[in-house]
Design an enzyme around this catalytic site. Structure first.
Site, PDB file in Angstrom:
ATOM      1  N   CYS A  38       2.252   1.545   5.555  1.00  0.00           N
ATOM      2  CA  CYS A  38       3.038   2.052   4.104  1.00  0.00           C
ATOM      3  C   CYS A  38       2.537   3.237   3.553  1.00  0.00           C
ATOM      4  CB  CYS A  38       3.126   0.935   3.231  1.00  0.00           C
ATOM      5  SG  CYS A  38       3.654  -0.499   3.500  1.00  0.00           S
ATOM      6  N   CYS A  81       0.042  -3.828   0.088  1.00  0.00           N
ATOM      7  CA  CYS A  81      -0.208  -2.436  -0.473  1.00  0.00           C
ATOM      8  C   CYS A  81      -0.756  -2.881  -1.833  1.00  0.00           C
ATOM      9  CB  CYS A  81       0.946  -1.577  -0.822  1.00  0.00           C
ATOM     10  SG  CYS A  81       1.069  -0.648   0.879  1.00  0.00           S
ATOM     11  N   CYS A  86       4.759  -3.178  -1.602  1.00  0.00           N
ATOM     12  CA  CYS A  86       4.582  -4.453  -0.733  1.00  0.00           C
ATOM     13  C   CYS A  86       3.222  -5.312  -1.093  1.00  0.00           C
ATOM     14  CB  CYS A  86       4.973  -4.128   0.743  1.00  0.00           C
ATOM     15  SG  CYS A  86       3.249  -3.770   1.671  1.00  0.00           S
ATOM     16  N   ASN A 146       5.309   6.825   4.392  1.00  0.00           N
ATOM     17  CA  ASN A 146       5.188   5.705   5.428  1.00  0.00           C
ATOM     18  C   ASN A 146       5.221   6.129   6.757  1.00  0.00           C
ATOM     19  OD1 ASN A 146       7.747   6.225   4.473  1.00  0.00           O
ATOM     20  ND2 ASN A 146       8.403   4.356   5.188  1.00  0.00           N
ATOM     21  N   ILE A 147       4.835   5.572   7.769  1.00  0.00           N
ATOM     22  CA  ILE A 147       4.651   6.218   9.290  1.00  0.00           C
ATOM     23  C   ILE A 147       4.795   4.820  10.025  1.00  0.00           C
ATOM     24  CG2 ILE A 147       3.257   7.414  10.990  1.00  0.00           C
ATOM     25  CD1 ILE A 147       1.541   8.290   8.487  1.00  0.00           C
ATOM     26  N   GLU A 175       1.714   3.926   0.410  1.00  0.00           N
ATOM     27  CA  GLU A 175       0.483   3.541  -0.717  1.00  0.00           C
ATOM     28  C   GLU A 175      -0.615   3.580  -0.045  1.00  0.00           C
ATOM     29  OE1 GLU A 175       3.526   1.811  -0.178  1.00  0.00           O
ATOM     30  OE2 GLU A 175       4.278   0.876  -1.849  1.00  0.00           O
TER      31      GLU A 175
END
Ligand code: THU
Length: 136
Positions: A53, A93, A90, A42-43, A55
């Protein structure tokens, strides 16, 4: 690529998480049919909304490299990178996975050291709105 090795790749990818706001680190490792693995973390962003996210980082890396033939994904996460039980992806994703992956696609959730739980995408996202509805 066995499931345990894939979990290890997700845990390694989690170390690159850029999380100055939440401190919640997430890692993902996505496998293609020939064994190629795309990882993601995640960034976060000071403006919050652009945060992506782990994923989706992995999926978008793969798709942008011309790959869509995914066979499974491993995901892990925790505050300060400490894995403490199951961390489920989430909703956004899950929806992105449903674009490229079949209902029985395995989602491996790292729950601890050498431990994981496996769910199907359709268990995480039942009655998904998927590309099938767009083909008329
Ligand atoms: N996050 C993910 O990377 N994957 C998910 O499935 C849910 C949440 C990230 C976004 C944000 O950087 C942090 O976790 C806290 O929400």
């Amino acid at each position: 690529m066995n499931k345990k090795e894939l979990c290890e790749k997700a845990v390694k990818a989690m170390q690159n998480a850029y999380v100055p706001y939440s401190g919640f680190k997430v890692g993902a490792a996505l496998v293609c049919s020939d064994g190629t693995v795309f990882t993601g973390c995640n960034i976060e962003n000071a403006s919050f909304t652009p945060t992506v996210c782990a994923e989706r980082t992995a999926v978008f890396k793969a798709v942008s490299e011309g790959r869509r033939d995914f066979t499974m994904i491993a995901v892990c996460g925790g505050k300060d990178g400490k894995i403490n039980g199951m961390f489920p992806p989430c909703g956004v994703c899950r929806q992105v996975l449903a674009e490229f992956c079949p209902p029985d696609f395995p989602v491996i959730l790292v729950t601890g050291k050498n431990e994981f739980r496996e769910l199907k995408l359709c268990e995480l996202l039942p009655f998904s709105f998927n590309p099938g509805y767009m083909s008329g």
